[in-house]
Design a protein around this motif. Structure first.
Motif, short mmCIF file in Angstrom:
data_model
loop_
_atom_site.label_atom_id
_atom_site.label_comp_id
_atom_site.label_asym_id
_atom_site.label_seq_id
_atom_site.Cartn_x
_atom_site.Cartn_y
_atom_site.Cartn_z
N PRO A 13 5.78 -26.47 9.76
CA PRO A 13 6.02 -25.09 10.24
C PRO A 13 4.79 -24.28 9.84
O PRO A 13 4.22 -24.49 9.10
CB PRO A 13 7.02 -24.65 9.37
CG PRO A 13 7.67 -25.86 8.53
CD PRO A 13 6.54 -26.80 8.82
N LEU A 14 4.51 -23.13 10.67
CA LEU A 14 3.28 -22.40 10.38
C LEU A 14 3.63 -21.33 9.29
O LEU A 14 4.74 -21.23 9.15
CB LEU A 14 3.07 -21.60 11.57
CG LEU A 14 2.20 -21.71 12.87
CD1 LEU A 14 2.30 -20.88 13.96
CD2 LEU A 14 1.13 -22.43 12.40
N ASN A 15 2.73 -21.16 8.25
CA ASN A 15 2.86 -20.02 7.24
C ASN A 15 1.66 -19.58 7.05
O ASN A 15 0.84 -19.97 6.36
CB ASN A 15 3.35 -20.83 6.01
CG ASN A 15 3.64 -19.77 5.08
OD1 ASN A 15 3.38 -18.70 5.26
ND2 ASN A 15 4.10 -20.13 3.85
N LEU A 16 1.13 -18.30 8.18
CA LEU A 16 0.11 -17.80 8.06
C LEU A 16 -0.22 -16.38 7.46
O LEU A 16 1.09 -15.75 7.59
CB LEU A 16 -0.71 -17.82 9.53
CG LEU A 16 -0.82 -19.20 10.19
CD1 LEU A 16 -1.34 -18.79 11.61
CD2 LEU A 16 -1.71 -20.11 9.47
N GLY A 17 -1.18 -15.93 6.98
CA GLY A 17 -1.29 -14.84 6.60
C GLY A 17 -2.80 -14.01 7.24
O GLY A 17 -3.55 -15.01 7.42
N ALA A 18 -2.77 -12.68 6.91
CA ALA A 18 -3.84 -11.88 7.51
C ALA A 18 -4.05 -10.97 6.73
O ALA A 18 -3.42 -10.09 6.35
CB ALA A 18 -3.51 -11.52 9.11
N LEU A 19 -5.31 -10.87 6.54
CA LEU A 19 -5.85 -9.80 5.42
C LEU A 19 -7.15 -8.99 6.07
O LEU A 19 -7.54 -8.01 5.46
CB LEU A 19 -6.33 -10.25 4.12
CG LEU A 19 -5.08 -11.09 3.32
CD1 LEU A 19 -5.75 -11.94 2.02
CD2 LEU A 19 -4.31 -10.21 3.08
N ALA A 134 -3.28 -1.10 4.16
CA ALA A 134 -4.25 -2.27 4.64
C ALA A 134 -3.68 -3.30 5.36
O ALA A 134 -2.35 -3.37 5.58
CB ALA A 134 -4.73 -2.71 3.27
N ILE A 135 -4.44 -4.25 5.94
CA ILE A 135 -3.82 -5.26 6.39
C ILE A 135 -3.38 -6.67 5.66
O ILE A 135 -4.10 -6.84 4.89
CB ILE A 135 -4.79 -5.99 7.54
CG1 ILE A 135 -5.30 -4.82 8.46
CG2 ILE A 135 -4.20 -7.26 7.97
CD1 ILE A 135 -6.61 -5.26 9.44
N GLU A 136 -2.00 -6.54 5.54
CA GLU A 136 -1.51 -7.76 4.92
C GLU A 136 -0.19 -8.37 5.84
O GLU A 136 0.86 -7.37 5.94
CB GLU A 136 -0.92 -7.26 3.49
CG GLU A 136 -0.54 -8.58 2.80
CD GLU A 136 -0.28 -8.41 1.41
OE1 GLU A 136 0.48 -9.24 0.73
OE2 GLU A 136 -0.66 -7.55 0.89
N ILE A 137 -0.30 -9.16 6.49
CA ILE A 137 0.66 -9.70 7.50
C ILE A 137 0.72 -10.92 7.39
O ILE A 137 -0.33 -12.10 7.22
CB ILE A 137 0.05 -9.56 9.02
CG1 ILE A 137 0.13 -8.02 9.21
CG2 ILE A 137 1.02 -10.12 9.92
CD1 ILE A 137 -0.36 -7.73 10.76
#
Length: 159
Positions: A13-19, A134-137
């Motif tokens: 499964p995907l488990n990605l983060g974006a900062l 801030a970007i935290e996704i």
């Protein structure tokens, strides 16, 4: 015996983060064309968190499905945006519990000091705009993949 190929790798499964805005482009490309009922939008102001439960097209599996002649897949995923100060929307009626939305794009409009707006553009002229500090996704798959009901990959007009 031959060497292992990328296609032989274990499905996970995907488990990605974006900062950053660059990270967000990766998450956006994987979330593009996700569909979700309006009832699966969650905004928790005291936690500064916005979330969607998406039925995401598995873009990362498209070429493999075509190569192996198997059906395209979707998977349920949770898209979470943290550090959200406010949420605004237009072009969608949150009271219509039967409304199904389709995510076309996910972009970042920078502010002055790391803050800005994350914009979710929806099919049919709908927009959700999140003011963020801030970007935290994160984008995380939460179910096993299932056959895409349409049996087709989403199509986009080239302009």
């Amino acid at each position: 015996m031959s060497d292992a190929s990328f296609d032989d790798g274990r499905e996970a499964p995907l488990n990605l983060g974006a900062l950053s805005a660059e990270d967000l482009q990766v998450v956006a490309s994987l979330a593009q064309d996700a569909v979700f009922p309006v009832t699966e939008i969650s905004w928790r102001p005291t936690e500064h968190r916005f979330a969607l439960l998406l039925n995401r097209f598995r873009w990362e599996d498209k070429d493999s499905a075509e190569k192996r002649g198997r059906p395209y897949e979707r998977v349920q995923s949770v898209l979470v945006v943290d550090h959200v100060l406010s949420v605004a929307s237009q072009g969608l009626d949150r009271r219509d519990s039967d409304l199904i939305l389709s995510l076309l794009s996910l972009t970042f409009e920078p502010g002055t000091d790391g803050d800005g707006h994350i914009v979710l553009t929806l099919a049919g002229d709908g927009v959700i705009r999140l003011a963020v500090e801030a970007i935290e996704i994160t984008l995380r798959d939460v179910t096993r993949p299932y056959q895409a009901p349409s049996g087709r990959a989403p199509q986009h007009d080239e302009t």
